[in-house]
Design an enzyme around this catalytic site. Sequence first.
Site, PDB file in Angstrom:
ATOM      1  N   TYR A 294       0.847  -1.188   0.000  1.00 43.49           N
ATOM      2  CA  TYR A 294       0.000   0.000   0.000  1.00 43.49           C
ATOM      3  C   TYR A 294       0.887   1.245   0.000  1.00 43.49           C
ATOM      4  CZ  TYR A 294      -4.389   2.458   1.166  1.00 43.49           C
ATOM      5  OH  TYR A 294      -5.518   3.245   1.155  1.00 43.49           O
ATOM      6  N   TYR A 344      -5.825   5.274  -7.011  1.00 40.66           N
ATOM      7  CA  TYR A 344      -6.007   5.115  -5.570  1.00 40.66           C
ATOM      8  C   TYR A 344      -7.446   4.673  -5.317  1.00 40.66           C
ATOM      9  CZ  TYR A 344      -6.109   6.116  -0.563  1.00 40.66           C
ATOM     10  OH  TYR A 344      -6.236   6.005   0.802  1.00 40.66           O
TER      11      TYR A 344
END
Length: 389
Positions: A294, A344
């Site tokens: 991430y 995202y």
Amino acid sequence: MSALSGRAAIAGIGATDFSKDSGRSELRLAAEAVTAALDDAGLSPSDVDGLTSFTMDTNIEVAVARAVGIPNLTFFSRIHYGGGAAAATVHQAAMAVATRAADVVVAYRAFNERSGQRYGQVNTGLVQQVNSSGTDNAFSYPHGLSTPAAFVAMVAQRYMHEYGATSEDFGAVAVLDRARAATNPAAFFHGKPITLEDHQNSRFIAEPLHLLDCCQESDGGVAIVVTSPERARDLKRPPVTIAAAAQGSAQDQFIMTSYYRDDLAGLPEMKLVGDQLWRHSGLSPDDVDCAVLYDHFTPYVLMQLEELGFCGRGEAKDFVASGALDLDGRMPLNPHGGQLGEAYIHGMNGIAEGVRQLRGDAVNQVADVDTVLVTAGTGVPTSGLVLTR
């Protein structure tokens, strides 16, 4: 090994296009992603009896079910903590399948984060919540710590002080991700690589974080179909086994920065997740062929590498510089371009990339991938997955 290990599989993935102005409602984005994932698996809406998502998603399960045409639900679950929920949605789905609470569960996330609510901006409503989260935020907002970038910047400063990392070390992650996105037609930054000089010349958002240290704000949706390994083997696409799934919140946890810990330069919640993943899967960092970490902010990629056991404390900058994360390196990172380069979608697109790598049909395919590690948002209570062929 965990009782969950190998008892659920990912049978389908789906996504919308990734943009800065989708022109569609968030419910439509969710429905498109779920429908695409079911098509990928060769399933119909009537096969689905479970849905999982984020508490932050504006699309409640019954609305998605109506929009997609799912008739009945026997399981539904939503996970808190923003991007930390990504892998946890699949974890919840896998537990439902393994315990026979549901047969086919779809995890989804959809939003208009650029054209709608922009999560990177100051949101005073977080302070005004009449709950414990409002109280927690009220301690930091008056001091100017009121955006995700500001929260992470303070931790990054401490990490630089303790371990000698530099802005250029953070920039190396941004350059790497954007190089992968440049060759990924689905990425928003397709055809747009950057150099380290570009990174250094980009404006500061919250020192030491430059603009190019920060992930995008995207419009789009992603969905993941989870079912039993037995059922998955009879479906349209090669199944991907969930070898381990874990969630973690460590001592003195806050959102997004845990200010009152003795050690501000670590992510103990990610270590907690990593320790569980290795124990439950029977694997180790040495077994990972590809990692999807991430990457909402570049410093947290370095810190994750350390907490997950790929290198020692303070050594991540040298691990990156060694070429270990290159596509032909020891452990290729984010072949899709990550959240810095592709989109995202709160980490859900990273799970989809892990599936593509194991199927062998990724755009930037890594050779001989048998094991993929995927992590969720950091700085918050978090989650992770180990996926295998």
